[in-house]
Design an enzyme around this catalytic site. Structure first.
Site, PDB file in Angstrom:
ATOM      1  NE  ARG A   1      -1.180   2.505   2.898  1.00  0.00           N
ATOM      2  CZ  ARG A   1      -0.671   3.625   3.370  1.00  0.00           C
ATOM      3  NH1 ARG A   1      -0.629   4.714   2.625  1.00  0.00           N
ATOM      4  NH2 ARG A   1      -0.168   3.670   4.593  1.00  0.00           N
ATOM      5  CG  ASP A   2       2.951   4.425   3.041  1.00  0.00           C
ATOM      6  OD1 ASP A   2       2.614   5.300   2.227  1.00  0.00           O
ATOM      7  OD2 ASP A   2       3.399   4.686   4.165  1.00  0.00           O
TER       8      ASP A   2
ATOM      9  CG  HIS B   1       3.603   4.598   9.124  1.00  0.00           C
ATOM     10  ND1 HIS B   1       2.965   3.630   8.390  1.00  0.00           N
ATOM     11  CD2 HIS B   1       3.972   5.533   8.219  1.00  0.00           C
ATOM     12  CE1 HIS B   1       2.949   3.958   7.107  1.00  0.00           C
ATOM     13  NE2 HIS B   1       3.573   5.120   6.980  1.00  0.00           N
TER      14      HIS B   1
ATOM     15  CG  HIS C   1       7.560   7.464   5.440  1.00  0.00           C
ATOM     16  ND1 HIS C   1       7.307   7.128   4.135  1.00  0.00           N
ATOM     17  CD2 HIS C   1       6.400   7.264   6.098  1.00  0.00           C
ATOM     18  CE1 HIS C   1       6.046   6.751   4.014  1.00  0.00           C
ATOM     19  NE2 HIS C   1       5.465   6.824   5.196  1.00  0.00           N
TER      20      HIS C   1
ATOM     21  CB  CYS D   1       2.357  10.196   0.941  1.00  0.00           C
ATOM     22  SG  CYS D   1       0.723  10.924   0.724  1.00  0.00           S
TER      23      CYS D   1
ATOM     24  CG  ASN E   1       6.669   3.101   4.316  1.00  0.00           C
ATOM     25  OD1 ASN E   1       6.305   3.116   3.154  1.00  0.00           O
ATOM     26  ND2 ASN E   1       5.915   3.530   5.294  1.00  0.00           N
TER      27      ASN E   1
END
Ligand code: HMG
Ligand code: MG
Length: 295
Positions: free
Chosen positions: A18-19, A210, A212, A243, A252
């Site tokens: 996803r990310d 989370h 990055h 993003c 990430n």
């Protein structure tokens, strides 16, 4: 909630599909996405954020969410989750049979407007019925707060603002709080300050972090978080990601690098970092091939 700070085991949620992929300009074939998820679940990763049921106008790369979720091999011990921005997204996610959803809100107005086309209050109002319906169906809900350290539009973020958002999400009934350093600027000291500010409402062991990795501090930050008591992290194999609405946001923290750092620090992520690294190399090659083909 997550597993608490006294445990030696650390949970890693893989967010690469996803990310990691949402920021790729070249459309990644559905078959590659499915293979990516299947290879990750073969490693025994407990949870994989597979895709997003967001508007394809906003994130064209993930317009194939249903096909991907319906095409993967579902292993019984893996949780397959997806990002959901509104009731329409929840409906589609339920139809595709997700095990868990993730809703997201920004700690700052600038990112909230750019990423979700609404103010923080508007986004909270949009997600309230999503959380409520998910709960009524016993579907776990991850609640992301983005920009917990700094915002690409509004600059440094006061930890008390993050605390306010976390309280609001807990009031809505999320089952997990996930703190997003969206643009990858956290360092050990800023993460200590953040958790200090959050201490009246949530223990570190009941959050997910989370990270990055823009400034090369993500691993040092994760190690400080482990010291503080955090036992749940997000990461993406190969360190892919970013993003599209957070300029400069890089990948990430890489799952393989984080896994090794956790093991070296004496904790147990339940994963073989070399096998994760193989998948990381493989997905990076796939993406490089697609970029090369379009050049
Ligand atoms: P909007 O444009 O304000 O809303 O988008 P809208 O209701 O006017 O919808 C626009 C179009 O999208 C319409 O289509 C809707 O039908 C459609 P049209 O009528 O024009 O043909 N639409 C949808 N389609 C499919 N699924 C849906 C859906 N909803 C509307 N669920 C919205 C508002 C929130 C939907 C939009 O802004 C959006 O999708 N934003 C998501 C952006 C995004 O995914 N960003 C990246 C994830 S967040 C992140 O990366 C941070 C994180 O990793 C943590 C961290 O690092 O901090 C989580
Ligand atoms: Mg992110």
């Amino acid at each position: 909630m997550t597993q608490g700070s006294r445990s030696n085991s650390v949970r890693i949620t893989e967010v690469g599909p996803r990310d990691g992929l949402q920021n790729e300009r070249e459309l990644v074939p559905v078959a590659t996405k499915i293979q990516f998820v299947d290879r990750l679940s073969e490693l025994g990763i407990p949870e994989i954020e597979v895709t997003s049921f967001v508007s394809a106008k906003w994130i064209p790369q993930l317009g194939d969410a249903e096909e991907v979720l319906c095409g993967i091999i579902r292993r019984p011990r893996t949780i397959y989750s997806a990002l959901v921005p509104n009731e329409r997204g929840l409906e589609s996610a339920l139809q595709a049979g997700v095990d868990k959803i993730a809703i997201f809100v920004s700690a700052t107005e600038g990112f909230s407007q750019r990423n979700t086309n609404g103010s923080i209050e508007e986004v909270l109002a949009r997600i309230a019925p999503v959380v409520s319906r998910a709960r009524s169906q016993s579907l776990p809900v991850r609640g992301y707060v983005s920009c917990v350290i700094a915002c690409p539009y509004d600059g440094p973020v006061d930890p008390s603002q993050v605390r306010t958002l976390c309280s609001r999400l807990l009031q809505l009934g999320v089952s997990e709080l996930d703190l997003g350093d969206t643009i990858g600027v956290a360092d050990p000291d800023s993460i200590s300050l953040l958790y200090e500010a959050l201490s009246p409402i949530v223990a570190p062991g009941d959050t997910t972090l989370h990270l990055h990795d823009t400034t090369g501090h993500a691993i040092a930050t994760a190690l400080r978080a482990l010291e503080i008591g955090v036992r749940s992290f997000d990461a993406s194999a190969g360190g892919i990601g970013g993003c599209p609405y957070a300029p400069g946001a890089p990948g990430n923290v890489a799952t393989e690098t984080l896994t090794k750092a956790i093991i070296d620090a004496g904790f147990d992520p339940g994963l073989d970092y070399q096998r994760v690294a193989e998948v990381g190399r493989w997905i990076r090659q796939q993406l490089a091939g697609l970029r090369g083909a379009s050049a």
